[in-house]
Design a protein around this motif. Structure first.
Motif, PDB file in Angstrom:
ATOM      1  N   VAL A  99       0.841  -1.201   0.000  1.00 46.95           N
ATOM      2  CA  VAL A  99       0.000   0.000   0.000  1.00 46.95           C
ATOM      3  C   VAL A  99       0.878   1.254   0.000  1.00 46.95           C
ATOM      4  O   VAL A  99       0.625   2.202  -0.743  1.00 46.95           O
ATOM      5  N   GLY A 100       1.932   1.263   0.816  1.00 52.35           N
ATOM      6  CA  GLY A 100       2.863   2.399   0.837  1.00 52.35           C
ATOM      7  C   GLY A 100       3.506   2.631  -0.513  1.00 52.35           C
ATOM      8  O   GLY A 100       3.689   3.770  -0.947  1.00 52.35           O
ATOM      9  N   SER A 101       3.823   1.548  -1.201  1.00 50.26           N
ATOM     10  CA  SER A 101       4.466   1.686  -2.522  1.00 50.26           C
ATOM     11  C   SER A 101       3.535   2.362  -3.519  1.00 50.26           C
ATOM     12  O   SER A 101       3.994   3.110  -4.384  1.00 50.26           O
ATOM     13  N   THR A 102       2.233   2.121  -3.400  1.00 48.19           N
ATOM     14  CA  THR A 102       1.303   2.744  -4.346  1.00 48.19           C
ATOM     15  C   THR A 102       1.248   4.260  -4.150  1.00 48.19           C
ATOM     16  O   THR A 102       1.035   5.000  -5.110  1.00 48.19           O
ATOM     17  N   PHE A 103       1.453   4.702  -2.926  1.00 49.20           N
ATOM     18  CA  PHE A 103       1.521   6.135  -2.637  1.00 49.20           C
ATOM     19  C   PHE A 103       2.682   6.763  -3.421  1.00 49.20           C
ATOM     20  O   PHE A 103       2.522   7.779  -4.085  1.00 49.20           O
ATOM     21  N   TYR A 104       3.843   6.120  -3.367  1.00 49.70           N
ATOM     22  CA  TYR A 104       4.999   6.631  -4.101  1.00 49.70           C
ATOM     23  C   TYR A 104       4.811   6.505  -5.612  1.00 49.70           C
ATOM     24  O   TYR A 104       5.301   7.338  -6.368  1.00 49.70           O
ATOM     25  N   PHE A 105       4.108   5.467  -6.052  1.00 50.56           N
ATOM     26  CA  PHE A 105       3.840   5.301  -7.479  1.00 50.56           C
ATOM     27  C   PHE A 105       3.030   6.488  -8.012  1.00 50.56           C
ATOM     28  O   PHE A 105       3.355   7.061  -9.052  1.00 50.56           O
ATOM     29  N   VAL A 106       1.997   6.873  -7.268  1.00 54.07           N
ATOM     30  CA  VAL A 106       1.177   8.010  -7.673  1.00 54.07           C
ATOM     31  C   VAL A 106       2.019   9.284  -7.716  1.00 54.07           C
ATOM     32  O   VAL A 106       1.961  10.051  -8.687  1.00 54.07           O
ATOM     33  N   ILE A 107       2.830   9.513  -6.693  1.00 58.01           N
ATOM     34  CA  ILE A 107       3.678  10.712  -6.663  1.00 58.01           C
ATOM     35  C   ILE A 107       4.629  10.720  -7.857  1.00 58.01           C
ATOM     36  O   ILE A 107       4.786  11.729  -8.541  1.00 58.01           O
ATOM     37  N   GLY A 108       5.266   9.579  -8.122  1.00 55.58           N
ATOM     38  CA  GLY A 108       6.211   9.495  -9.234  1.00 55.58           C
ATOM     39  C   GLY A 108       5.558   9.729 -10.580  1.00 55.58           C
ATOM     40  O   GLY A 108       6.106  10.445 -11.432  1.00 55.58           O
ATOM     41  N   VAL A 109       4.380   9.163 -10.782  1.00 51.78           N
ATOM     42  CA  VAL A 109       3.678   9.335 -12.061  1.00 51.78           C
ATOM     43  C   VAL A 109       3.223  10.784 -12.234  1.00 51.78           C
ATOM     44  O   VAL A 109       3.369  11.370 -13.317  1.00 51.78           O
ATOM     45  N   VAL A 110       2.688  11.366 -11.178  1.00 57.83           N
ATOM     46  CA  VAL A 110       2.245  12.762 -11.257  1.00 57.83           C
ATOM     47  C   VAL A 110       3.433  13.682 -11.505  1.00 57.83           C
ATOM     48  O   VAL A 110       3.356  14.616 -12.311  1.00 57.83           O
ATOM     49  N   MET A 111       4.556  13.419 -10.828  1.00 58.76           N
ATOM     50  CA  MET A 111       5.756  14.225 -11.079  1.00 58.76           C
ATOM     51  C   MET A 111       6.195  14.118 -12.531  1.00 58.76           C
ATOM     52  O   MET A 111       6.552  15.107 -13.161  1.00 58.76           O
ATOM     53  N   GLY A 112       6.196  12.891 -13.058  1.00 56.38           N
ATOM     54  CA  GLY A 112       6.596  12.688 -14.449  1.00 56.38           C
ATOM     55  C   GLY A 112       5.685  13.438 -15.409  1.00 56.38           C
ATOM     56  O   GLY A 112       6.155  14.076 -16.360  1.00 56.38           O
ATOM     57  N   MET A 113       4.399  13.381 -15.149  1.00 59.79           N
ATOM     58  CA  MET A 113       3.457  14.093 -16.005  1.00 59.79           C
ATOM     59  C   MET A 113       3.658  15.603 -15.907  1.00 59.79           C
ATOM     60  O   MET A 113       3.678  16.306 -16.931  1.00 59.79           O
ATOM     61  N   ALA A 114       3.853  16.105 -14.699  1.00 60.07           N
ATOM     62  CA  ALA A 114       4.066  17.548 -14.511  1.00 60.07           C
ATOM     63  C   ALA A 114       5.348  18.006 -15.203  1.00 60.07           C
ATOM     64  O   ALA A 114       5.367  19.064 -15.848  1.00 60.07           O
ATOM     65  N   MET A 115       6.402  17.208 -15.100  1.00 59.05           N
ATOM     66  CA  MET A 115       7.649  17.579 -15.766  1.00 59.05           C
ATOM     67  C   MET A 115       7.465  17.601 -17.285  1.00 59.05           C
ATOM     68  O   MET A 115       7.969  18.502 -17.957  1.00 59.05           O
ATOM     69  N   SER A 116       6.742  16.633 -17.802  1.00 60.88           N
ATOM     70  CA  SER A 116       6.492  16.592 -19.250  1.00 60.88           C
ATOM     71  C   SER A 116       5.658  17.776 -19.715  1.00 60.88           C
ATOM     72  O   SER A 116       5.944  18.381 -20.751  1.00 60.88           O
TER      73      SER A 116
END
Length: 121
Positions: A7-24
């Motif tokens: 469950v904790g890993s999914t929290f980081y997955f969301v953060i990482g994906v959102v960061m990637g999208m924002a950077m793009s």
């Protein structure tokens, strides 16, 4: 422990994906190292650890498993916040935060490895 880590890993997955999208979207890749570390240390490492703890419940119940989880969960945010602040400001004031977080993650990873040697087959 397995559930907490997955469950904790999914929290980081969301953060990482959102960061990637924002950077793009902004075409600003200053925080790429933070994005990569969040995905690898947060999403991938925690998810794989959770799967191992699911498969080997004795490892999950051990003190090593608990220490691994908490050191990882404490270390990642400290290290990533410090790294983001350093990248955004160019200031080395945040080196201590990166260092403390990094040590937590490294020690947690070493404990995870010892735990695997002791409890996996």
């Amino acid at each position: 422990m397995a559930r907490k880590m997955i469950v904790g890993s999914t929290f980081y997955f969301v953060i990482g994906v959102v960061m990637g999208m924002a950077m793009s979207m902004t075409e600003n890749y200053t925080l790429s190292p933070v994005h990569a570390h969040i995905n690898l240390l947060g999403w991938v490492s925690l998810a794989l650890g959770g799967l191992m703890y699911h498969q080997f419940p004795d490892a999950a119940r051990s003190r090593l498993g608990k220490w691994h989880f908490w050191l990882h969960m404490l270390g990642i945010p400290l290290m990533m916040a410090g790294l983001a602040c350093m990248l955004l400001t160019g200031s080395t004031v945040f080196v201590a935060l990166v260092s403390v977080g990094g040590v937590c993650v490294v020690v947690g990873t070493i404990l995870f490895s010892i735990n695997a040697v002791r409890h996996v087959l």
